[in-house]
Design a protein around this motif. Structure first.
Motif, PDB file in Angstrom:
ATOM      1  N   UNK A 143       7.894 -13.947   4.755  1.00  0.00           N
ATOM      2  CA  UNK A 143       7.537 -12.528   4.777  1.00  0.00           C
ATOM      3  C   UNK A 143       8.418 -11.777   5.754  1.00  0.00           C
ATOM      4  N   UNK A 144       8.588 -10.516   5.462  1.00  0.00           N
ATOM      5  CA  UNK A 144       9.329  -9.595   6.316  1.00  0.00           C
ATOM      6  C   UNK A 144       9.143  -8.212   5.762  1.00  0.00           C
ATOM      7  N   UNK A 145      10.227  -7.637   5.264  1.00  0.00           N
ATOM      8  CA  UNK A 145      10.089  -6.363   4.571  1.00  0.00           C
ATOM      9  C   UNK A 145       9.454  -6.554   3.193  1.00  0.00           C
ATOM     10  N   UNK A 204       6.953  -4.276  -2.798  1.00  0.00           N
ATOM     11  CA  UNK A 204       5.965  -3.414  -2.156  1.00  0.00           C
ATOM     12  C   UNK A 204       6.607  -2.205  -1.474  1.00  0.00           C
ATOM     13  N   UNK A 205       7.809  -2.397  -0.947  1.00  0.00           N
ATOM     14  CA  UNK A 205       8.460  -1.350  -0.169  1.00  0.00           C
ATOM     15  C   UNK A 205       7.496  -0.809   0.887  1.00  0.00           C
ATOM     16  N   UNK A 206       6.991  -1.686   1.778  1.00  0.00           N
ATOM     17  CA  UNK A 206       5.943  -1.271   2.713  1.00  0.00           C
ATOM     18  C   UNK A 206       6.461  -0.369   3.822  1.00  0.00           C
ATOM     19  N   UNK A 207       5.548   0.407   4.378  1.00  0.00           N
ATOM     20  CA  UNK A 207       5.893   1.254   5.516  1.00  0.00           C
ATOM     21  C   UNK A 207       6.052   0.413   6.777  1.00  0.00           C
ATOM     22  N   UNK A 208       5.273  -0.649   6.891  1.00  0.00           N
ATOM     23  CA  UNK A 208       5.343  -1.537   8.037  1.00  0.00           C
ATOM     24  C   UNK A 208       5.692  -2.942   7.571  1.00  0.00           C
ATOM     25  N   UNK A 209       6.347  -3.697   8.439  1.00  0.00           N
ATOM     26  CA  UNK A 209       6.718  -5.059   8.104  1.00  0.00           C
ATOM     27  C   UNK A 209       5.483  -5.918   7.877  1.00  0.00           C
ATOM     28  N   UNK A 210       5.561  -6.817   6.929  1.00  0.00           N
ATOM     29  CA  UNK A 210       4.448  -7.725   6.623  1.00  0.00           C
ATOM     30  C   UNK A 210       4.400  -8.811   7.695  1.00  0.00           C
ATOM     31  N   UNK A 218      -1.270 -11.764   1.338  1.00  0.00           N
ATOM     32  CA  UNK A 218      -0.632 -10.976   2.386  1.00  0.00           C
ATOM     33  C   UNK A 218      -1.262  -9.596   2.453  1.00  0.00           C
ATOM     34  N   UNK A 219      -1.327  -9.038   3.656  1.00  0.00           N
ATOM     35  CA  UNK A 219      -1.792  -7.669   3.852  1.00  0.00           C
ATOM     36  C   UNK A 219      -0.573  -6.765   3.931  1.00  0.00           C
ATOM     37  N   UNK A 220      -0.535  -5.769   3.036  1.00  0.00           N
ATOM     38  CA  UNK A 220       0.592  -4.842   2.963  1.00  0.00           C
ATOM     39  C   UNK A 220       0.057  -3.419   3.087  1.00  0.00           C
ATOM     40  N   UNK A 221       0.380  -2.767   4.204  1.00  0.00           N
ATOM     41  CA  UNK A 221      -0.060  -1.384   4.439  1.00  0.00           C
ATOM     42  C   UNK A 221      -1.563  -1.213   4.202  1.00  0.00           C
ATOM     43  N   UNK A 222      -2.353  -2.149   4.715  1.00  0.00           N
ATOM     44  CA  UNK A 222      -3.803  -2.029   4.661  1.00  0.00           C
ATOM     45  C   UNK A 222      -4.458  -2.601   3.421  1.00  0.00           C
ATOM     46  N   UNK A 223      -3.684  -3.077   2.453  1.00  0.00           N
ATOM     47  CA  UNK A 223      -4.233  -3.665   1.228  1.00  0.00           C
ATOM     48  C   UNK A 223      -3.984  -5.164   1.225  1.00  0.00           C
ATOM     49  N   UNK A 224      -5.008  -5.938   0.884  1.00  0.00           N
ATOM     50  CA  UNK A 224      -4.874  -7.384   0.784  1.00  0.00           C
ATOM     51  C   UNK A 224      -4.487  -7.742  -0.649  1.00  0.00           C
TER      52      UNK A 224
END
Length: 571
Positions: free
Chosen positions: A111-113, A131-137, A149-155
């Motif tokens: 995991x990372x970006x 996902x193109x997340x706002x924060x790193x996973x 994985x949790x990505x920007x508040x979503x599991x």
């Protein structure tokens, strides 16, 4: 109910008999899918015999996973797979900006970006999330055929084979409010654990259905750990870790740890701040001990009945009496905290523990990944040659089991010879004669105790800096630092537990051959009596830092540089 979660009955979960797959002593970045740095059955190491089998420059800061005799880690240049035996690079996947490896089936996940799955055979990309997340996973957890994985508040639950979304859960409800997910998940007991503002939650890994939800919290921890006995996460920005029953979610105890704790089925271990380093019972009060090392921190690994940790100073007054185990790799009895052995950084290339797998401890020694093993009778030489010299042998057994590979067991007055072929371009020599061996005992049992202030150490005693290091009977605690990752540690710090997500530039070594010997001729037995040869546990060769680490050790040898009351968290 969050999006994608299925309602309905959940049969007999959590189930401690349903362990997460895959199983192994260190298949993921913190040991396993539960991330509790716990190994039920581990090797009993002899600290006096530990030496460096190999090292990889610039790879010590990253998380590590070990499976099927292969070590996976991330460097500044990408992700590498190393042969666990000698550290040679099997493959390197460049430009992969991810860490926290987990191994399952034919893939290694990171995991990372994004979340990415690489082919274990060659490092090629099998799939990558979008996902193109706002924060790193923070990290992924691989278990039950899924990647969580949790990505920007979503599991998210992804299918391990192709990365497609199995289910996702955007939030959970409590008291007419919706709460997003804070923590990277953990897996144990047939469920997935995470934390939201509504508290700890257990979910069915197949459907996302809620099994139970317990407690409320005010902080936003980003980690949760689990075993078959307990689940823990940092609470309220402190060093307190509420421990809850893994099956019911009911509160059972509070653990203490600066930045993190490790725990198994009976005992948790943590430390830091001004309350020493110690452990205690998960249930009841049968076990409670504290090591008298104030302001000292170490990421522990509980393996069978032993706690392994690399202890370092972490602030506090500069009182030498509190520096007893500063920069020491220690092995403690997990039940009472008594010291089994302690190995100073002045005597060996020790550091923060990255993994323990089989008979190897992987550590971060000044940014380099070092594999520590107990010394053996054979030393590796150039091109795979292994030499074992003894005297007065009458039999010679020479075998050769592969292409261009020879194994020689040569002795004086030989009368028998048996040859076969056993490896590619590898020679193993067992030579004996009438001469005395030049090998020296490279571990030190009483000499040079790491400058801890102790004099006249008995050679038969362990290299412990204190005659009576264990201070049992008092509960350990900590009231400083951040419960999630507020504390700085020797690893450099990350969003998860103070470790760095695979940073540090890795190198593939010199030529892929472990242990080149003193003169590069592959004859490890032909040692010369030089200072470089006396460096404990170091050889030169592929993937090894013999020169740099050896000089550093010689430099050191030459003397250069010297909470009140715990209340149950509200439900």
């Amino acid at each position: 109910m969050g999006a994608g979660a299925a309602e309905g009955d959940v049969d007999e979960l959590p189930d401690p008999n349903r362990g997460p797959n895959p199983e192994g002593d260190w298949t993921s970045h913190r040991g396993g899918p539960g991330h509790a740095r716990y190994i039920p059955d581990g090797h009993e190491f002899d600290g006096g015999e530990l030496e460096a089998a190999w090292s990889l420059e610039g790879a010590g800061a990253g998380f590590v996973a070990v499976a099927d005799d292969t070590v996976y880690t991330a460097t500044d240049d990408g992700v590498v797979a190393l042969d666990a035996a000698d550290g040679t690079v099997r493959w390197e996947s460049a430009d992969i900006e991810a860490g926290t490896p987990s191994v399952a089936g034919e893939s290694v996940y990171l995991s990372g970006t994004e979340v990415v799955a690489l082919d274990r055979s060659d490092g090629s990309v099998r799939w990558e999330s979008e996902f193109d997340p706002e924060e790193e996973i923070v990290w992924q957890t691989v278990a039950y055929g899924g990647v969580y994985a949790v990505v920007d508040g979503t599991l998210y639950a992804l299918e391990a084979d192709d990365g497609s979304v199995r289910w996702k859960k955007e939030s959970v409800g409590s008291d007419d409010e919706e709460y997003e997910f804070f923590t990277a998940p953990a897996a144990a007991n047939g469920v997935i654990y995470s934390v939201t503002g509504a508290g700890l939650i257990a979910l069915d890994p197949e459907t996302g259905a809620e099994v139970w939800q317990k407690g409320t919290i005010d902080s936003q921890p980003d980690t949760v750990y689990a075993t078959s006995e307990a689940v823990a996460y940092p609470a309220d920005g402190s060093a307190e870790w509420p421990l809850r029953d893994a099956r019911t979610g009911e509160f059972v105890a509070v653990g203490y740890g600066f930045s993190e704790i490790a725990f198994g089925e009976e005992i948790y271990v943590g430390g830091g701040s001004d309350h020493g380093y110690g452990g205690g019972s998960i249930r009841g009060d049968e076990y409670s001990w504290s090591l008298d090392v104030l302001y000292t921190y170490g990421q522990a690994v509980i393996s069978d009945e032993t706690v392994f940790a690399y202890l370092t100073r972490n602030g506090g007054p500069p009182n030498p009496e509190w520096r007893d185990y500063d920069e020491h790799l220690v092995a403690l009895n997990k039940y009472d905290g008594s010291v089994k052995w302690a190995l100073s950084k002045d005597d060996a290339p020790v550091g923060s523990i990255r993994a323990i797998s089989g008979e190897t401890i992987y550590v971060d020694n000044d940014g380099d990944l070092v594999a520590l093993r107990e010394e053996t009778d054979t030393d590796s030489g150039e091109d795979g040659e292994e030499n074992d010299q003894s005297g007065d042998s009458e039999e010679s057994d020479q075998s050769d089991d592969g292409e261009d590979g020879e194994e020689n067991d040569q002795s004086g007055d030989s009368e028998e010879s048996d040859q076969s072929d056993d490896g590619e371009d590898g020679e193993e020599n067992d030579q004996s004669g009438d001469g005395d061996s030049d090998e020296q005992d490279e571990h030190q049992d009483g000499e040079d105790d790491g400058n801890t202030g102790e004099d006249d150490t008995d050679e038969d005693e362990c290299p412990c800096p204190d005659d009576d290091p264990a201070d049992s009977g008092s509960g350990s605690g900590s009231d400083g630092g951040s419960g999630s990752d507020g504390g700085s540690d020797d690893d450099g710090g990350s969003s998860s537990d103070g470790e760095s997500d695979g940073d540090g530039g890795g190198s593939s070594g010199d030529d892929g051959n472990a242990g080149n010997g003193d003169a590069g001729d592959g004859n490890a037995g032909n040692e010369t009596e030089t200072d470089a040869d006396d460096v404990p546990g170091f050889t030169t060769g592929a993937g090894l830092l013999g020169g740099a680490l050896g000089l550093e050790w010689l430099r050191r040898k030459a003397g250069v540089d010297e909470p009140t009351g715990v209340n149950e968290p509200s439900e």
